[in-house]
Design a protein around this motif. Structure first.
Motif, PDB file in Angstrom:
ATOM      1  N   LYS A 204     -11.050   2.578  -2.847  1.00 60.72           N
ATOM      2  CA  LYS A 204     -10.604   3.784  -2.160  1.00 60.72           C
ATOM      3  C   LYS A 204      -9.280   4.294  -2.725  1.00 60.72           C
ATOM      4  O   LYS A 204      -8.849   5.398  -2.414  1.00 60.72           O
ATOM      5  CB  LYS A 204     -10.429   3.482  -0.669  1.00 60.72           C
ATOM      6  CG  LYS A 204     -11.695   2.892  -0.055  1.00 60.72           C
ATOM      7  CD  LYS A 204     -11.481   2.411   1.361  1.00 60.72           C
ATOM      8  CE  LYS A 204     -11.341   3.583   2.293  1.00 60.72           C
ATOM      9  NZ  LYS A 204     -11.321   3.142   3.722  1.00 60.72           N
ATOM     10  N   LYS A 205      -8.638   3.497  -3.541  1.00 57.83           N
ATOM     11  CA  LYS A 205      -7.360   3.907  -4.159  1.00 57.83           C
ATOM     12  C   LYS A 205      -7.672   4.371  -5.588  1.00 57.83           C
ATOM     13  O   LYS A 205      -8.180   5.461  -5.775  1.00 57.83           O
ATOM     14  CB  LYS A 205      -6.354   2.752  -4.123  1.00 57.83           C
ATOM     15  CG  LYS A 205      -6.376   1.889  -2.870  1.00 57.83           C
ATOM     16  CD  LYS A 205      -5.935   2.586  -1.636  1.00 57.83           C
ATOM     17  CE  LYS A 205      -5.957   1.744  -0.362  1.00 57.83           C
ATOM     18  NZ  LYS A 205      -5.823   0.314  -0.387  1.00 57.83           N
TER      19      LYS A 205
ATOM     20  N   THR B  71       0.023  -8.416  -6.226  1.00 56.54           N
ATOM     21  CA  THR B  71      -0.413  -7.078  -5.833  1.00 56.54           C
ATOM     22  C   THR B  71       0.166  -6.040  -6.791  1.00 56.54           C
ATOM     23  O   THR B  71       1.385  -5.950  -6.951  1.00 56.54           O
ATOM     24  CB  THR B  71       0.034  -6.784  -4.386  1.00 56.54           C
ATOM     25  OG1 THR B  71      -0.390  -7.866  -3.563  1.00 56.54           O
ATOM     26  CG2 THR B  71      -0.565  -5.510  -3.872  1.00 56.54           C
TER      27      THR B  71
ATOM     28  N   PHE C  32      -0.313  -7.360   0.965  1.00 54.61           N
ATOM     29  CA  PHE C  32      -0.733  -6.202   1.766  1.00 54.61           C
ATOM     30  C   PHE C  32      -1.160  -6.690   3.164  1.00 54.61           C
ATOM     31  O   PHE C  32      -1.533  -7.849   3.333  1.00 54.61           O
ATOM     32  CB  PHE C  32      -1.889  -5.500   1.055  1.00 54.61           C
ATOM     33  CG  PHE C  32      -2.332  -4.258   1.773  1.00 54.61           C
ATOM     34  CD1 PHE C  32      -1.477  -3.181   1.915  1.00 54.61           C
ATOM     35  CD2 PHE C  32      -3.601  -4.175   2.315  1.00 54.61           C
ATOM     36  CE1 PHE C  32      -1.877  -2.043   2.592  1.00 54.61           C
ATOM     37  CE2 PHE C  32      -4.010  -3.038   2.994  1.00 54.61           C
ATOM     38  CZ  PHE C  32      -3.148  -1.971   3.132  1.00 54.61           C
TER      39      PHE C  32
ATOM     40  N   GLN D 201     -15.284  -2.509   1.114  1.00 54.19           N
ATOM     41  CA  GLN D 201     -13.934  -2.041   0.793  1.00 54.19           C
ATOM     42  C   GLN D 201     -13.059  -3.221   0.406  1.00 54.19           C
ATOM     43  O   GLN D 201     -13.566  -4.339   0.263  1.00 54.19           O
ATOM     44  CB  GLN D 201     -13.336  -1.201   1.924  1.00 54.19           C
ATOM     45  CG  GLN D 201     -13.217  -1.850   3.274  1.00 54.19           C
ATOM     46  CD  GLN D 201     -12.707  -0.858   4.324  1.00 54.19           C
ATOM     47  OE1 GLN D 201     -13.492  -0.189   4.969  1.00 54.19           O
ATOM     48  NE2 GLN D 201     -11.394  -0.755   4.501  1.00 54.19           N
ATOM     49  N   GLY D 202     -11.768  -2.987   0.218  1.00 52.99           N
ATOM     50  CA  GLY D 202     -10.884  -4.028  -0.300  1.00 52.99           C
ATOM     51  C   GLY D 202     -10.771  -5.257   0.586  1.00 52.99           C
ATOM     52  O   GLY D 202     -10.806  -6.390   0.110  1.00 52.99           O
TER      53      GLY D 202
ATOM     54  N   ARG E 239      -4.147  -0.403  -6.949  1.00 57.26           N
ATOM     55  CA  ARG E 239      -3.486   0.663  -7.725  1.00 57.26           C
ATOM     56  C   ARG E 239      -3.130   0.190  -9.128  1.00 57.26           C
ATOM     57  O   ARG E 239      -2.045   0.451  -9.636  1.00 57.26           O
ATOM     58  CB  ARG E 239      -2.263   1.169  -6.948  1.00 57.26           C
ATOM     59  CG  ARG E 239      -2.660   1.742  -5.587  1.00 57.26           C
ATOM     60  CD  ARG E 239      -1.502   2.293  -4.794  1.00 57.26           C
ATOM     61  NE  ARG E 239      -1.953   2.734  -3.488  1.00 57.26           N
ATOM     62  CZ  ARG E 239      -2.142   1.932  -2.438  1.00 57.26           C
ATOM     63  NH1 ARG E 239      -1.903   0.629  -2.554  1.00 57.26           N
ATOM     64  NH2 ARG E 239      -2.576   2.420  -1.296  1.00 57.26           N
TER      65      ARG E 239
ATOM     66  N   GLU F 290     -11.422  -9.340   0.026  1.00 57.70           N
ATOM     67  CA  GLU F 290     -10.522 -10.440   0.405  1.00 57.70           C
ATOM     68  C   GLU F 290     -11.263 -11.458   1.265  1.00 57.70           C
ATOM     69  O   GLU F 290     -11.138 -12.669   1.065  1.00 57.70           O
ATOM     70  CB  GLU F 290      -9.325  -9.886   1.199  1.00 57.70           C
ATOM     71  CG  GLU F 290      -8.399  -9.020   0.352  1.00 57.70           C
ATOM     72  CD  GLU F 290      -7.533  -8.077   1.191  1.00 57.70           C
ATOM     73  OE1 GLU F 290      -7.587  -8.122   2.440  1.00 57.70           O
ATOM     74  OE2 GLU F 290      -6.804  -7.284   0.575  1.00 57.70           O
TER      75      GLU F 290
ATOM     76  N   SER G 110      -9.655  -2.460  -3.826  1.00 58.78           N
ATOM     77  CA  SER G 110      -9.997  -1.440  -2.857  1.00 58.78           C
ATOM     78  C   SER G 110     -10.275  -0.184  -3.679  1.00 58.78           C
ATOM     79  O   SER G 110      -9.351   0.468  -4.161  1.00 58.78           O
ATOM     80  CB  SER G 110      -8.845  -1.188  -1.890  1.00 58.78           C
ATOM     81  OG  SER G 110      -9.106  -0.008  -1.158  1.00 58.78           O
TER      82      SER G 110
ATOM     83  N   THR H 283      -4.545  -8.351   3.502  1.00 61.95           N
ATOM     84  CA  THR H 283      -4.559  -9.603   2.743  1.00 61.95           C
ATOM     85  C   THR H 283      -3.896 -10.693   3.568  1.00 61.95           C
ATOM     86  O   THR H 283      -4.443 -11.789   3.759  1.00 61.95           O
ATOM     87  CB  THR H 283      -3.778  -9.426   1.410  1.00 61.95           C
ATOM     88  OG1 THR H 283      -4.131  -8.175   0.833  1.00 61.95           O
ATOM     89  CG2 THR H 283      -4.067 -10.554   0.450  1.00 61.95           C
TER      90      THR H 283
ATOM     91  N   ASN I  93       2.123  -2.507  -2.732  1.00 61.59           N
ATOM     92  CA  ASN I  93       2.070  -1.520  -1.657  1.00 61.59           C
ATOM     93  C   ASN I  93       3.206  -1.743  -0.654  1.00 61.59           C
ATOM     94  O   ASN I  93       3.968  -0.830  -0.336  1.00 61.59           O
ATOM     95  CB  ASN I  93       0.709  -1.660  -0.958  1.00 61.59           C
ATOM     96  CG  ASN I  93       0.378  -0.505  -0.045  1.00 61.59           C
ATOM     97  OD1 ASN I  93       1.248   0.287   0.301  1.00 61.59           O
ATOM     98  ND2 ASN I  93      -0.868  -0.387   0.334  1.00 61.59           N
TER      99      ASN I  93
ATOM    100  N   ASP J 223      -4.448  -8.325  -6.591  1.00 60.24           N
ATOM    101  CA  ASP J 223      -4.877  -7.354  -5.595  1.00 60.24           C
ATOM    102  C   ASP J 223      -4.641  -6.012  -6.289  1.00 60.24           C
ATOM    103  O   ASP J 223      -3.509  -5.553  -6.397  1.00 60.24           O
ATOM    104  CB  ASP J 223      -4.033  -7.527  -4.328  1.00 60.24           C
ATOM    105  CG  ASP J 223      -4.406  -6.538  -3.250  1.00 60.24           C
ATOM    106  OD1 ASP J 223      -5.220  -5.637  -3.516  1.00 60.24           O
ATOM    107  OD2 ASP J 223      -3.864  -6.656  -2.136  1.00 60.24           O
TER     108      ASP J 223
HETATM  109  C1  LIG Z   1      -5.814  -0.719   0.724  1.00 55.82           C
HETATM  110  C2  LIG Z   1      -5.420  -2.023   0.203  1.00 55.82           C
HETATM  111  C3  LIG Z   1      -6.150  -3.184   0.515  1.00 55.82           C
HETATM  112  C4  LIG Z   1      -7.314  -3.183   1.476  1.00 55.82           C
HETATM  113  O1  LIG Z   1      -8.324  -2.356   1.063  1.00 55.82           O
HETATM  114  P1  LIG Z   1      -9.259  -1.543   2.094  1.00 55.82           P
HETATM  115  O2  LIG Z   1     -10.171  -0.821   1.164  1.00 55.82           O
HETATM  116  O3  LIG Z   1      -8.395  -0.656   2.893  1.00 55.82           O
HETATM  117  O4  LIG Z   1      -9.976  -2.546   2.924  1.00 55.82           O
HETATM  118  C5  LIG Z   1      -5.722  -4.366  -0.036  1.00 55.82           C
HETATM  119  N1  LIG Z   1      -4.644  -4.421  -0.824  1.00 55.82           N
HETATM  120  C6  LIG Z   1      -3.927  -3.338  -1.156  1.00 55.82           C
HETATM  121  C7  LIG Z   1      -2.746  -3.452  -2.051  1.00 55.82           C
HETATM  122  C8  LIG Z   1      -4.288  -2.109  -0.637  1.00 55.82           C
HETATM  123  O5  LIG Z   1      -3.544  -1.035  -0.925  1.00 55.82           O
END
Ligand SMILES: *Cc1c(COP(=O)(O)O)cnc(C)c1O
Length: 464
Positions: A262-263, A187, A129, A99-100, A223, A104, A260, A132, A191, A220
């Protein structure tokens, strides 16, 4: 008349949700030590805790899951993802991670160092974030926030509140020797300042400044697609460019990126770190192999890499982004209509409710945004998340609370998951809390906290 946006997809499967009673929720939240992370998801009706890994995959993504190649080395799914990252984002070299934050971890291991190697080093950026910042501080380095001041007033309308203040950045770049600034981290969208975008002009200027001082610039990029959408909608000269052209230009100014997935990857788990420089890729891959996995899978299953390569393409389609960001704005407009102060302009993935304005009687020492989050859950089974003092954590040097400029309750909207009727429900619930807000005068006190990233596991009790 102009036709409104409508989702460019329809439902094929549904997942039932259960409503609960106020009586049940009062017991559940007490059992959870007033920490929303501790609630079972089945106790939540509309879950706006995060947009991370909670999106709905498309039929094309599910089909790609079945094609997943689970070979340890050289999997077809890896090459599909590699091609997408190269085509769409312009990075030839990448490493998959689980994951994100793992991206990092491996990147910072290479650039900042391991153990206490970060002591005396700084990483400037725009409101880093939490993970981070956590990974920077874990190495004893310091994350320096150079975001523009406008970001810290929720009511100031500024189209790009994620922007870096170039004077602040340059003063950091001037103040430290080159070897003490391993990288600058931008970033997109930002966020921590409310899902606010960074303009192309600012990206360009930050890149030029970093180049002048010989500091590598990483994005980063969780999004990045939402950021590109805002550039198209708000930045002169970009209104007629398509999203993929804008995405390509954004990344042309970066030396590398962490993601990440997941976004804006619209998958449930995954991440990666990407580079233009093969040497840096090589150096980082050692840490990736140690912490994540071999270079062609990192922390990911083949099927997940396949779904991600499809997700990245879907996330950069204009119609998708319009309905995605449009739904967030829909919730924002409803709340504004109820007289609730939210961060302006509305962010890309979430609405941030100004808890200081909503619960002015609760002392800041008793966590205003957390208190609002608990009240909203009690009211209607809606789960948001605190972006305030608990998240800001203590100063690692002094151990003192670091009260941030803003106390926000974030309502993050999962991608392609909820309908606008769910947004109507959430807004009405918050309006009900606002109606009884003057009677809420006390918050919570901490009974347990972890030494770093405490918000995930903190335990609280009512302060009165
Ligand atoms: C979610 C996020 C992360 C971390 O990613 P994970 O997948 O939750 O480990 C890092 N930077 C930003 C801007 C994020 O939104």
């Amino acid at each position: 008349m102009d036709l409104p946006y409508a989702e460019p997809y329809r439902n094929k499967t549904i997942e039932p949700l259960r409503r609960s009673t106020r009586y049940e929720r009062d017991a559940w939240i007490a059992e959870a030590k007033y920490n929303l992370f501790n609630l079972r998801s089945e106790y939540v009706f509309v879950d706006l805790l995060t947009d991370s890994g909670t999106g709905a995959m498309s039929s094309a993504q599910w089909a790609e899951m079945m094609l997943g190649d689970e070979s340890y080395a050289g999997a077809t799914s890896y090459y599909k993802l590699k091609e997408t990252i190269e085509d769409l984002l312009g990075f030839t070299y990448f490493l998959p991670t689980h994951q994100g934050r793992a991206a990092e971890n491996v990147l910072f291991s290479a650039l900042i160092g391991v153990g206490d190697a970060g002591a005396g080093k700084v990483v400037p950026g725009n409101s880093h974030f939490d993970t981070t910042k956590g990974h920077i501080e874990f190495r004893k380095a310091c994350a320096i926030d150079c975001t523009i001041d406008e970001a810290f007033d929720t009511q100031v309308e500024h189209p790009f509140k994620g922007n870096v203040d170039l004077e602040k950045l340059e003063s950091v770049l001037k103040a430290y020797p080159r070897e003490s600034i391993p990288l600058c981290m931008l970033t997109i969208t930002c966020n921590s300042s409310g899902g606010q975008p960074v303009s192309m002009e600012n990206i360009k200027d930050v890149s030029a400044l970093c180049k002048r001082y010989g500091v590598p610039l990483f994005f980063d990029s969780a999004r990045f697609a939402e950021n590109a959408y805002f550039i198209k909608k708000r930045e002169p000269g970009y209104e007629d460019k398509d999203i993929r052209t804008i995405v390509w230009e954004m990344f042309s100014y970066a030396d590398g990126m962490t993601m990440s997935s997941k976004k804006d990857g619209i998958v449930n788990i995954g991440g990666f770190v990407a580079f233009k420089d093969p040497e840096l890729w090589r150096k980082t891959s050692t840490f990736n192999i140690m912490f994540e996995g071999f270079n062609t899978y990192g922390g990911m299953a083949g099927r997940d890499m396949g779904a991600l390569s499809v997700g990245l393409r879907e996330a950069t389609e204009f119609d998708y982004l319009e309905s995605r960001v449009g739904q967030v704005a829909y919730l924002g407009r409803l709340l504004t209509g109820y007289g609730i102060d939210v961060q302006r302009p509305y962010g890309g993935h979430a609405i941030f409710v100004d808890a200081k304005r909503m619960l002015p009687a609760v002392p800041k020492e008793e966590f205003q945004a957390q208190t609002l989050g608990v009240e909203l859950y009690r009211e209607a089974g809606v789960r948001g998340v605190e972006i305030g003092t608990l998240l800001a954590d203590r100063d690692p040097e002094t151990g003192m609370e670091r009260y941030p400029a803003l106390e926000l309750l974030r309502l993050a909207i999962p991608r392609r998951t909820y309908t606008n009727a769910h947004m109507d429900y959430v807004a009405a619930a918050l309006a009900n809390v606002k109606e009884r807000a003057s009677a809420i005068t006390r918050g919570y006190r901490i009974v347990y906290e972890a030494p770093i990233m405490r918000h995930f596991t903190v335990e609280l009790e009512p302060a009165d």
